[in-house]
Design a protein around this motif. Structure first.
Motif, PDB file in Angstrom:
ATOM      1  N   ILE A  61      79.986  26.391  69.918  1.00 47.80           N
ATOM      2  CA  ILE A  61      80.734  26.045  71.102  1.00 47.80           C
ATOM      3  C   ILE A  61      80.330  26.734  72.313  1.00 47.80           C
ATOM      4  N   VAL A  62      80.064  28.251  72.181  1.00 52.42           N
ATOM      5  CA  VAL A  62      79.455  28.891  73.313  1.00 52.42           C
ATOM      6  C   VAL A  62      78.161  28.140  73.812  1.00 52.42           C
ATOM      7  N   LEU A  63      77.189  27.535  72.901  1.00 54.69           N
ATOM      8  CA  LEU A  63      76.036  26.917  73.379  1.00 54.69           C
ATOM      9  C   LEU A  63      76.346  25.614  74.413  1.00 54.69           C
ATOM     10  N   LEU A  64      77.375  24.951  73.817  1.00 56.32           N
ATOM     11  CA  LEU A  64      77.381  23.632  74.659  1.00 56.32           C
ATOM     12  C   LEU A  64      78.787  23.816  75.616  1.00 56.32           C
ATOM     13  N   GLY A  65      79.546  25.029  75.455  1.00 54.79           N
ATOM     14  CA  GLY A  65      80.593  24.977  76.281  1.00 54.79           C
ATOM     15  C   GLY A  65      80.381  25.921  77.640  1.00 54.79           C
ATOM     16  N   TRP A  66      79.368  26.399  77.833  1.00 53.32           N
ATOM     17  CA  TRP A  66      79.073  27.453  79.051  1.00 53.32           C
ATOM     18  C   TRP A  66      78.806  26.763  80.096  1.00 53.32           C
ATOM     19  N   PRO A  67      78.233  25.346  80.040  1.00 51.38           N
ATOM     20  CA  PRO A  67      77.988  24.875  81.412  1.00 51.38           C
ATOM     21  C   PRO A  67      79.184  24.428  82.185  1.00 51.38           C
ATOM     22  N   GLN A  68      80.162  24.120  81.649  1.00 53.38           N
ATOM     23  CA  GLN A  68      81.423  23.620  82.314  1.00 53.38           C
ATOM     24  C   GLN A  68      82.049  24.961  83.009  1.00 53.38           C
ATOM     25  N   ILE A  69      82.108  26.429  82.522  1.00 50.13           N
ATOM     26  CA  ILE A  69      82.596  27.452  83.378  1.00 50.13           C
ATOM     27  C   ILE A  69      81.704  27.800  84.282  1.00 50.13           C
ATOM     28  N   SER A  70      80.187  27.455  84.031  1.00 53.42           N
ATOM     29  CA  SER A  70      79.100  27.779  84.853  1.00 53.42           C
ATOM     30  C   SER A  70      79.372  27.205  86.397  1.00 53.42           C
ATOM     31  N   ARG A  71      79.669  25.797  86.134  1.00 56.95           N
ATOM     32  CA  ARG A  71      79.829  24.913  87.162  1.00 56.95           C
ATOM     33  C   ARG A  71      80.983  25.643  88.142  1.00 56.95           C
ATOM     34  N   ILE A  72      82.059  25.626  87.387  1.00 58.17           N
ATOM     35  CA  ILE A  72      83.027  26.265  88.071  1.00 58.17           C
ATOM     36  C   ILE A  72      82.954  27.545  88.621  1.00 58.17           C
ATOM     37  N   ALA A  73      82.463  28.576  87.917  1.00 59.31           N
ATOM     38  CA  ALA A  73      82.160  29.752  88.687  1.00 59.31           C
ATOM     39  C   ALA A  73      81.208  29.654  89.820  1.00 59.31           C
ATOM     40  N   ARG A  74      80.019  28.898  89.754  1.00 63.96           N
ATOM     41  CA  ARG A  74      79.217  28.544  90.772  1.00 63.96           C
ATOM     42  C   ARG A  74      79.975  28.241  92.068  1.00 63.96           C
ATOM     43  N   VAL A  93      89.543  31.697  70.723  1.00 62.31           N
ATOM     44  CA  VAL A  93      89.711  33.005  71.349  1.00 62.31           C
ATOM     45  C   VAL A  93      88.254  33.527  71.627  1.00 62.31           C
ATOM     46  N   LEU A  94      87.638  33.797  70.602  1.00 63.59           N
ATOM     47  CA  LEU A  94      86.027  34.309  70.424  1.00 63.59           C
ATOM     48  C   LEU A  94      85.035  33.312  71.314  1.00 63.59           C
ATOM     49  N   ALA A  95      85.328  32.086  70.925  1.00 61.64           N
ATOM     50  CA  ALA A  95      84.445  31.023  71.553  1.00 61.64           C
ATOM     51  C   ALA A  95      84.539  31.069  73.049  1.00 61.64           C
ATOM     52  N   THR A  96      86.065  31.000  73.600  1.00 59.65           N
ATOM     53  CA  THR A  96      86.395  31.224  74.946  1.00 59.65           C
ATOM     54  C   THR A  96      86.081  32.329  75.556  1.00 59.65           C
ATOM     55  N   LEU A  97      85.996  33.586  74.899  1.00 58.78           N
ATOM     56  CA  LEU A  97      85.529  34.788  75.639  1.00 58.78           C
ATOM     57  C   LEU A  97      83.953  34.666  75.924  1.00 58.78           C
ATOM     58  N   GLY A  98      83.255  33.918  74.856  1.00 56.34           N
ATOM     59  CA  GLY A  98      81.677  34.001  74.965  1.00 56.34           C
ATOM     60  C   GLY A  98      81.404  32.882  75.776  1.00 56.34           C
ATOM     61  N   VAL A  99      82.074  31.766  76.171  1.00 51.11           N
ATOM     62  CA  VAL A  99      81.942  30.648  76.895  1.00 51.11           C
ATOM     63  C   VAL A  99      82.304  31.398  78.466  1.00 51.11           C
ATOM     64  N   ALA A 100      83.371  32.036  78.516  1.00 50.69           N
ATOM     65  CA  ALA A 100      83.620  32.638  80.028  1.00 50.69           C
ATOM     66  C   ALA A 100      82.750  33.667  80.417  1.00 50.69           C
ATOM     67  N   VAL A 101      82.279  34.544  79.342  1.00 53.33           N
ATOM     68  CA  VAL A 101      81.500  35.572  79.883  1.00 53.33           C
ATOM     69  C   VAL A 101      80.070  34.837  80.401  1.00 53.33           C
ATOM     70  N   LEU A 102      79.376  34.396  79.477  1.00 50.47           N
ATOM     71  CA  LEU A 102      78.255  33.635  79.847  1.00 50.47           C
ATOM     72  C   LEU A 102      78.293  32.494  80.950  1.00 50.47           C
ATOM     73  N   GLY A 103      78.931  31.793  80.956  1.00 50.54           N
ATOM     74  CA  GLY A 103      79.356  30.933  81.977  1.00 50.54           C
ATOM     75  C   GLY A 103      79.427  31.391  83.286  1.00 50.54           C
ATOM     76  N   SER A 104      80.120  32.582  83.306  1.00 50.28           N
ATOM     77  CA  SER A 104      80.742  33.325  84.670  1.00 50.28           C
ATOM     78  C   SER A 104      79.554  33.940  85.238  1.00 50.28           C
ATOM     79  N   VAL A 105      78.693  34.602  84.443  1.00 51.02           N
ATOM     80  CA  VAL A 105      77.611  35.645  84.944  1.00 51.02           C
ATOM     81  C   VAL A 105      76.714  34.619  85.425  1.00 51.02           C
ATOM     82  N   LEU A 106      76.010  33.474  84.739  1.00 54.85           N
ATOM     83  CA  LEU A 106      75.055  32.617  85.179  1.00 54.85           C
ATOM     84  C   LEU A 106      75.495  31.854  86.286  1.00 54.85           C
ATOM     85  N   GLY A 107      76.837  31.358  86.259  1.00 53.19           N
ATOM     86  CA  GLY A 107      77.289  30.518  87.516  1.00 53.19           C
ATOM     87  C   GLY A 107      77.245  31.304  88.859  1.00 53.19           C
TER      88      GLY A 107
END
Length: 326
Positions: free
Chosen positions: A195-208, A132-146
């Protein structure tokens, strides 16, 4: 003169056109009032959104119901493990090592004489917390950047795309072995941070991609023409309509992150004893697979069911939020 004015009215009344006109108006008023009951507009008269339609479809989907019940149970035992077990996961008795099921110990004991049932229950807390915590971090960071890269485009979009490509080229397990091997902390935070460090690019590309698609819609162009600021366009008009694919990917990724934590703990670079984790239990039970297969079966089964539940939930949410599948 008065007769001449009355003759056309009489002619129209004689042909019944006036009656037909009155009847048509009455019928139109009746049709307009029919959906609205005495208490106001009826359900059929209310506007329906993507989220209301998705929730209606999810409630009728047995895959969503089953997976949601499993996840709710996992969350419950993660918050209150003492509700279904009274033992301690750190209490072990070497005299009972590798013994099978006994009264009060339905899953038997592992190679150290620890109760497998108690450790399996408490292991859910670690896995759910990391997921849950890793998903929240990945989703927030990746969504904002993307979202920022997709909305503004230009140089920022190009730079973020190249950085994303670099992170995609890093093998996840190999990266975990390198980065986490130098950390001695026994808490879940290093694993979550990795996990957040290596997981955010996937969410970022989707959000972009979702933001790029949404910002070309007519309602966004109309709001821009009316003078809406960039922040208002992004937060009020684009983000609510671009968040659906991010939710779907994040839900599926949550189960993947739980499996990744177990893998890293199994390899000895994730969580370490005395922490309680399914990955640690699977690792410690592997040498005794012939003499005590039950010590490996139960934590492995709990891990598989948890990951499967989140993947099924993500598939159900994807089907509900995709208008093309309706």
């Amino acid at each position: 003169m008065s007769d001449r004015h009355e003759e056309p009215e009489a002619a129209i009344a004689g042909t019944g056109m006036g009656g037909a006109m009155d009847l048509g108006v009455d019928e139109a008023e009746t049709l307009e009032k029919t959906p609205s009951g005495p208490d106001g507009p009826g359900p059929e008269d209310r506007p329906r959104s993507l989220w209301s339609d998705a929730w209606r479809d999810l409630r009728r989907n047995p895959v969503f119901i089953v997976s949601a019940l499993v996840i709710l149970f996992l969350v419950f035992i993660s918050l209150w493990p003492s509700a279904i077990t009274s033992g301690s996961p750190l209490k072990c008795d070497l005299s009972k090592a590798q013994e099978g099921s006994q009264p009060g110990h339905p899953f038997g004991f592992d190679g150290q004489g620890c109760d497998v049932y108690t450790r399996t229950v408490y292991g859910a807390r670690t896995s759910v917390a990391v997921g849950v915590l890793a998903t929240l971090g990945v989703a927030v960071l990746g969504s904002v950047l993307g979202a920022l890269a997709g909305f503004f485009g230009g140089l920022s979009d190009s730079v973020l795309s190249r950085i994303t490509d670099v992170f995609f080229a890093i093998p996840v397990v190999l990266g975990g072995l390198v980065l986490l091997s130098v950390i001695t902390s026994n808490t879940v935070w290093p694993v979550i941070g990795f996990i957040v460090l290596l997981g955010w690019p996937q969410i970022s590309r989707i959000a972009r991609g979702a933001v790029i698609t949404a910002k070309h819609n007519d309602y966004v162009q109309a709001a821009r023409a009316l003078g809406a600021s960039n922040s208002r366009l992004l937060l009020r008009h684009i983000a609510p309509n671009a968040v659906a694919p991010v939710i779907v990917v994040a839900t599926i990724a949550l189960g993947t992150y739980i499996a990744l934590e177990a893998t890293l703990s199994y390899l000895g670079v994730g969580l370490k004893p005395p922490s309680v984790s399914w990955g640690i239990d699977i690792s410690s039970a592997s040498p005794y697979i012939r003499n005590a297969p039950h010590a490996l079966l139960w934590p492995s089964g709990a891990l598989a069911i948890t990951v499967l539940a989140f993947i099924m939930l993500g598939d159900a949410v994807r089907d509900a939020l995709d208008p093309k599948l309706r």
